[in-house]
Scaffold this motif. Structure first.
Motif, PDB file in Angstrom:
ATOM      1  N   SER A  74       5.170   8.589  10.964  1.00 59.82           N
ATOM      2  CA  SER A  74       4.906   7.800  11.871  1.00 59.82           C
ATOM      3  C   SER A  74       3.541   7.607  12.539  1.00 59.82           C
ATOM      4  CB  SER A  74       6.241   8.058  12.839  1.00 59.82           C
ATOM      5  OG  SER A  74       6.138   6.881  14.056  1.00 59.82           O
ATOM      6  N   PRO A  75       3.051   6.578  12.539  1.00 58.39           N
ATOM      7  CA  PRO A  75       3.213   5.142  12.352  1.00 58.39           C
ATOM      8  C   PRO A  75       3.375   5.040  10.690  1.00 58.39           C
ATOM      9  CG  PRO A  75       1.215   5.407  13.531  1.00 58.39           C
ATOM     10  CD  PRO A  75       1.736   6.653  13.247  1.00 58.39           C
ATOM     11  N   LEU A  76       4.326   4.329  10.211  1.00 61.65           N
ATOM     12  CA  LEU A  76       4.384   4.071   8.921  1.00 61.65           C
ATOM     13  C   LEU A  76       3.343   3.381   8.101  1.00 61.65           C
ATOM     14  CD1 LEU A  76       7.582   3.449   6.978  1.00 61.65           C
ATOM     15  CD2 LEU A  76       5.575   2.184   6.092  1.00 61.65           C
ATOM     16  N   ARG A  77       2.842   2.208   8.593  1.00 61.51           N
ATOM     17  CA  ARG A  77       2.152   1.372   7.836  1.00 61.51           C
ATOM     18  C   ARG A  77       0.734   1.749   7.672  1.00 61.51           C
ATOM     19  NH1 ARG A  77       2.143  -4.182   6.981  1.00 61.51           N
ATOM     20  NH2 ARG A  77       0.329  -5.278   6.325  1.00 61.51           N
ATOM     21  N   PRO A  78       0.001   2.392   8.676  1.00 59.32           N
ATOM     22  CA  PRO A  78      -1.238   2.896   8.393  1.00 59.32           C
ATOM     23  C   PRO A  78      -1.376   4.084   7.309  1.00 59.32           C
ATOM     24  CG  PRO A  78      -1.013   2.931  10.697  1.00 59.32           C
ATOM     25  CD  PRO A  78       0.353   2.740  10.026  1.00 59.32           C
ATOM     26  N   ALA A  79      -0.041   4.668   6.960  1.00 55.71           N
ATOM     27  CA  ALA A  79      -0.032   6.179   6.056  1.00 55.71           C
ATOM     28  C   ALA A  79      -0.081   5.480   4.714  1.00 55.71           C
ATOM     29  CB  ALA A  79       1.110   6.895   6.449  1.00 55.71           C
ATOM     30  N   VAL A  80       0.637   4.171   4.378  1.00 58.44           N
ATOM     31  CA  VAL A  80       0.828   3.665   3.020  1.00 58.44           C
ATOM     32  C   VAL A  80      -0.142   3.890   1.921  1.00 58.44           C
ATOM     33  CG1 VAL A  80       1.678   1.821   1.708  1.00 58.44           C
ATOM     34  CG2 VAL A  80       3.116   2.148   3.875  1.00 58.44           C
ATOM     35  N   PRO A  81      -1.321   3.436   2.288  1.00 65.93           N
ATOM     36  CA  PRO A  81      -2.545   3.432   1.385  1.00 65.93           C
ATOM     37  C   PRO A  81      -2.765   5.180   0.936  1.00 65.93           C
ATOM     38  CG  PRO A  81      -3.215   1.966   2.981  1.00 65.93           C
ATOM     39  CD  PRO A  81      -1.812   2.652   3.610  1.00 65.93           C
ATOM     40  N   GLY A  82      -2.867   5.704   2.010  1.00 67.75           N
ATOM     41  CA  GLY A  82      -3.151   7.174   1.691  1.00 67.75           C
ATOM     42  C   GLY A  82      -2.096   7.986   0.745  1.00 67.75           C
ATOM     43  N   LEU A  83      -0.698   7.662   1.147  1.00 67.62           N
ATOM     44  CA  LEU A  83       0.164   8.262   0.279  1.00 67.62           C
ATOM     45  C   LEU A  83       0.091   7.812  -1.140  1.00 67.62           C
ATOM     46  CD1 LEU A  83       3.440   8.298   2.765  1.00 67.62           C
ATOM     47  CD2 LEU A  83       2.434  10.198   1.586  1.00 67.62           C
ATOM     48  N   LEU A  84       0.102   6.457  -1.163  1.00 65.06           N
ATOM     49  CA  LEU A  84       0.002   6.187  -2.639  1.00 65.06           C
ATOM     50  C   LEU A  84      -1.288   6.439  -3.527  1.00 65.06           C
ATOM     51  CD1 LEU A  84       1.012   2.348  -2.312  1.00 65.06           C
ATOM     52  CD2 LEU A  84       2.203   4.223  -2.886  1.00 65.06           C
ATOM     53  N   ALA A  85      -2.378   6.697  -2.662  1.00 62.93           N
ATOM     54  CA  ALA A  85      -3.571   7.046  -3.278  1.00 62.93           C
ATOM     55  C   ALA A  85      -3.511   8.773  -3.622  1.00 62.93           C
ATOM     56  CB  ALA A  85      -4.790   6.902  -2.465  1.00 62.93           C
ATOM     57  N   ALA A  86      -2.679   9.332  -2.950  1.00 58.11           N
ATOM     58  CA  ALA A  86      -2.674  10.780  -3.012  1.00 58.11           C
ATOM     59  C   ALA A  86      -1.728  10.965  -4.211  1.00 58.11           C
ATOM     60  CB  ALA A  86      -2.207  11.519  -1.905  1.00 58.11           C
ATOM     61  N   HIS A  87      -1.006   9.963  -4.739  1.00 61.93           N
ATOM     62  CA  HIS A  87      -0.105  10.395  -5.843  1.00 61.93           C
ATOM     63  C   HIS A  87      -0.478   9.353  -7.089  1.00 61.93           C
ATOM     64  CE1 HIS A  87       2.397  12.924  -3.305  1.00 61.93           C
ATOM     65  NE2 HIS A  87       2.341  12.277  -2.550  1.00 61.93           N
ATOM     66  N   ARG A  88      -1.639   9.278  -7.234  1.00 57.51           N
ATOM     67  CA  ARG A  88      -2.283   8.415  -8.371  1.00 57.51           C
ATOM     68  C   ARG A  88      -1.691   9.181  -9.651  1.00 57.51           C
ATOM     69  NH1 ARG A  88      -7.019   8.889  -6.901  1.00 57.51           N
ATOM     70  NH2 ARG A  88      -7.227   6.949  -5.793  1.00 57.51           N
ATOM     71  N   GLY A  89      -1.126   8.432 -10.522  1.00 58.81           N
ATOM     72  CA  GLY A  89      -0.959   9.020 -12.010  1.00 58.81           C
ATOM     73  C   GLY A  89       0.294   9.371 -11.914  1.00 58.81           C
ATOM     74  N   ARG A  90       1.088   9.548 -10.945  1.00 59.16           N
ATOM     75  CA  ARG A  90       2.491  10.109 -10.734  1.00 59.16           C
ATOM     76  C   ARG A  90       3.516   8.875 -10.839  1.00 59.16           C
ATOM     77  NH1 ARG A  90       3.326  14.780  -6.698  1.00 59.16           N
ATOM     78  NH2 ARG A  90       4.680  15.478  -7.987  1.00 59.16           N
ATOM     79  N   ALA A  91       4.594   9.174 -11.131  1.00 63.56           N
ATOM     80  CA  ALA A  91       5.691   7.985 -11.144  1.00 63.56           C
ATOM     81  C   ALA A  91       6.523   8.310  -9.767  1.00 63.56           C
ATOM     82  CB  ALA A  91       6.896   8.343 -12.199  1.00 63.56           C
ATOM     83  N   VAL A  92       6.246   7.023  -8.894  1.00 63.89           N
ATOM     84  CA  VAL A  92       6.285   6.972  -7.611  1.00 63.89           C
ATOM     85  C   VAL A  92       7.707   6.168  -7.391  1.00 63.89           C
ATOM     86  CG1 VAL A  92       5.676   6.537  -5.147  1.00 63.89           C
ATOM     87  CG2 VAL A  92       4.250   7.493  -6.849  1.00 63.89           C
ATOM     88  N   ALA A  93       8.710   6.509  -6.640  1.00 62.97           N
ATOM     89  CA  ALA A  93       9.633   5.701  -5.997  1.00 62.97           C
ATOM     90  C   ALA A  93       9.757   5.612  -4.858  1.00 62.97           C
ATOM     91  CB  ALA A  93      11.045   5.968  -6.714  1.00 62.97           C
ATOM     92  N   VAL A  94      10.120   4.638  -4.085  1.00 64.01           N
ATOM     93  CA  VAL A  94      10.102   4.255  -2.664  1.00 64.01           C
ATOM     94  C   VAL A  94      11.451   3.994  -2.545  1.00 64.01           C
ATOM     95  CG1 VAL A  94       9.388   3.064  -0.631  1.00 64.01           C
ATOM     96  CG2 VAL A  94       7.774   3.739  -2.131  1.00 64.01           C
ATOM     97  N   LEU A  95      12.089   4.678  -1.389  1.00 63.61           N
ATOM     98  CA  LEU A  95      13.500   4.187  -0.878  1.00 63.61           C
ATOM     99  C   LEU A  95      13.496   3.310   0.308  1.00 63.61           C
ATOM    100  CD1 LEU A  95      15.940   7.319  -1.197  1.00 63.61           C
ATOM    101  CD2 LEU A  95      16.253   5.270  -2.444  1.00 63.61           C
ATOM    102  N   ALA A  96      14.553   2.378   0.260  1.00 61.19           N
ATOM    103  CA  ALA A  96      14.351   1.597   1.604  1.00 61.19           C
ATOM    104  C   ALA A  96      16.065   1.416   1.706  1.00 61.19           C
ATOM    105  CB  ALA A  96      13.827   0.332   1.010  1.00 61.19           C
ATOM    106  N   SER A  97      16.145   0.865   3.064  1.00 57.61           N
ATOM    107  CA  SER A  97      17.578   0.631   3.284  1.00 57.61           C
ATOM    108  C   SER A  97      17.818  -0.920   2.994  1.00 57.61           C
ATOM    109  CB  SER A  97      17.706   0.513   5.029  1.00 57.61           C
ATOM    110  OG  SER A  97      18.911   0.458   5.393  1.00 57.61           O
ATOM    111  N   GLY A  98      18.773  -1.047   2.160  1.00 50.98           N
ATOM    112  CA  GLY A  98      19.223  -2.340   1.850  1.00 50.98           C
ATOM    113  C   GLY A  98      18.499  -3.011   0.899  1.00 50.98           C
ATOM    114  N   ASP A  99      18.028  -4.166   1.184  1.00 52.39           N
ATOM    115  CA  ASP A  99      17.174  -5.215   0.693  1.00 52.39           C
ATOM    116  C   ASP A  99      15.955  -4.803   0.774  1.00 52.39           C
ATOM    117  OD1 ASP A  99      15.656  -7.199  -0.896  1.00 52.39           O
ATOM    118  OD2 ASP A  99      17.076  -8.723  -0.503  1.00 52.39           O
TER     119      ASP A  99
END
Length: 411
Positions: A59-84
């Protein structure tokens, strides 16, 4: 960022957890090297079936998204969300960050779909308002007598906060139903009215269903521009109701557009611009700190707390603002450089509307009309008033209005 990760699987999950997921949603979770989500969603996954590394959103979530995705480059990534995930969910942020073409979204029934199923409400006829990380005051714009509203809750105290808002703003008779843990084994419904809502806290995972009932004597606020003048706190600096309606018609707001309300006064033009559609945006520029504070209060009271208020004198205060789609000038027309600055800021196709009651400003508008075309009109409103034992007309000061579209054939 577009080259950082090939595909991100975005999987919606409900309160029924793993048991409620179809095989098409289970498959990317089983195959994931990394599973990112909220702690509550991550806890719903069985460790044996989903052995990937689990990472909770910071937290906060939004600013962290680019860094998280970049940190796991080349790996199979799944994101869990509530509902739709695509309905007030993480899919929008991921699409803006990684690109929509790099997402594989696996939706689950949303809490709104579940709520309508339980209540027997037609989904297409229901207004949905999210209070997740949004001001409570934003709910007010959706309140109309007899309407049904679903509220996406921020937590365990949301129902009590909504009930208090409804009581304070003349909607105490509204029926509130809280639907907890929809679709899960602990599903429960709480029922009551705003006037006597007894629950200070509910289960944190909930949706509110409102059957709106306006209290007797409460001011009626319609959906069209031209709200009653009594809806505004003001010191006389207010574009009056019928002139306001004509002004909004000339400004012609459309979803997503940005208005500059220059010389904001009480904020009525910017407020009613934003009330026409939830995606409309506005900036009110007002030199008086007292009036600027009043604009903020009016915006919250009328359900558009996202109205941005800039305290300062135009044209200097306009510097650095995002480019507008439309500009309204309600005061200060004769300030040197003001009209020029507003005109220069408009893109081709942008609209400018200016109102005045003085001869000096009218002469200025006549010169701009001669140069750029558009439409120059005079608005005169009279109201019936007692004259002794009879009734006569009392005319308000006439308003001269110039409206023009930049880049049109006559501009």
């Amino acid at each position: 960022m577009n080259g950082a990760i090939s595909v991100v699987s975005v999987v919606g999950i409900g309160a029924d957890g793993w048991d409620g997921l179809p095989e098409t949603s289970r498959r990317p979770l089983r195959a994931a090297d990394v599973i990112i989500g909220g702690p509550r969603q991550l806890d719903l996954l069985p460790a044996d079936d989903c052995p990937g590394e689990r990472i909770a959103w910071p937290s906060p979530l939004r600013p962290a998204v680019p860094g998280l995705l970049a940190a796991h480059r080349g790996r199979a990534v799944a994101v869990l969300a509530s509902g739709d995930p695509s309905f007030h969910g993480i899919a929008r942020t991921l699409a803006e960050t990684a690109g929509a073409e790099r997402l594989a979204v696996h939706p689950h029934p949303s809490s709104v779909s579940y709520a309508c199923a339980r209540l027997g409400w037609p989904l297409e006829a229901v207004e949905t308002v999210s209070l997740v990380a949004r001001p409570l005051a934003g709910l007010s714009a959706a309140l109309h007598d007899g309407r049904r509203v679903l509220v996406l809750s921020e937590g365990a105290d949301t129902a009590a906060r909504v009930a208090e808002l409804l009581r304070r703003t003349g909607w105490g008779g509204t029926r509130i139903r809280v639907l907890e843990q929809l679709g899960g084994p602990a599903e429960r419904l709480l029922d009551g009215t705003a006037a006597d809502w007894p629950h200070a806290r509910t289960d944190a995972l909930n949706v509110l269903a409102l059957d709106c009932v306006r209290d007797p004597g409460a001011l009626r606020l319609g959906a069209a521009p031209g709200l009653p003048d009594e809806a505004y706190e003001h010191d006389g600096q207010l574009t009056k109701r019928y002139v306001r309606a004509a002004t909004l018609a000339a400004l012609a707001p459309a979803p997503g557009e940005l208005l500059w309300d220059v010389g904001g006064g009480s904020g009525s033009i910017g407020i009613e611009w934003m009330r026409t559609h939830r995606d409309c945006r506005a900036v009110a520029v007002e030199r008086s700190p007292e009036r600027a504070a009043r604009i903020t209060r009016n915006a919250a009271a009328l359900g558009v707390p996202a109205l941005k208020v800039v305290t300062g004198a135009a044209p200097a205060a306009l510097a650095g603002l995002p480019a507008p789609d439309a500009v309204f000038i309600g005061g200060g027309l004769t300030v040197p450089g003001l009209l020029d600055a507003c005109w220069d800021a408009l893109p081709s196709g942008g609209r400018l509307v200016a109102n005045t009651v003085t001869l000096e400003s009218e002469a200025l508008l006549a010169r701009w009309y001669a140069r750029h075309g558009g439409e120059l009109i005079r608005l005169a409103v009279s109201a019936a008033v007692p004259v002794g034992g009879f009734t006569g007309w009392r005319q308000a000061m006439p308003v001269t209005q110039w409206s023009v579209t930049k880049g049109s054939t006559n501009a």
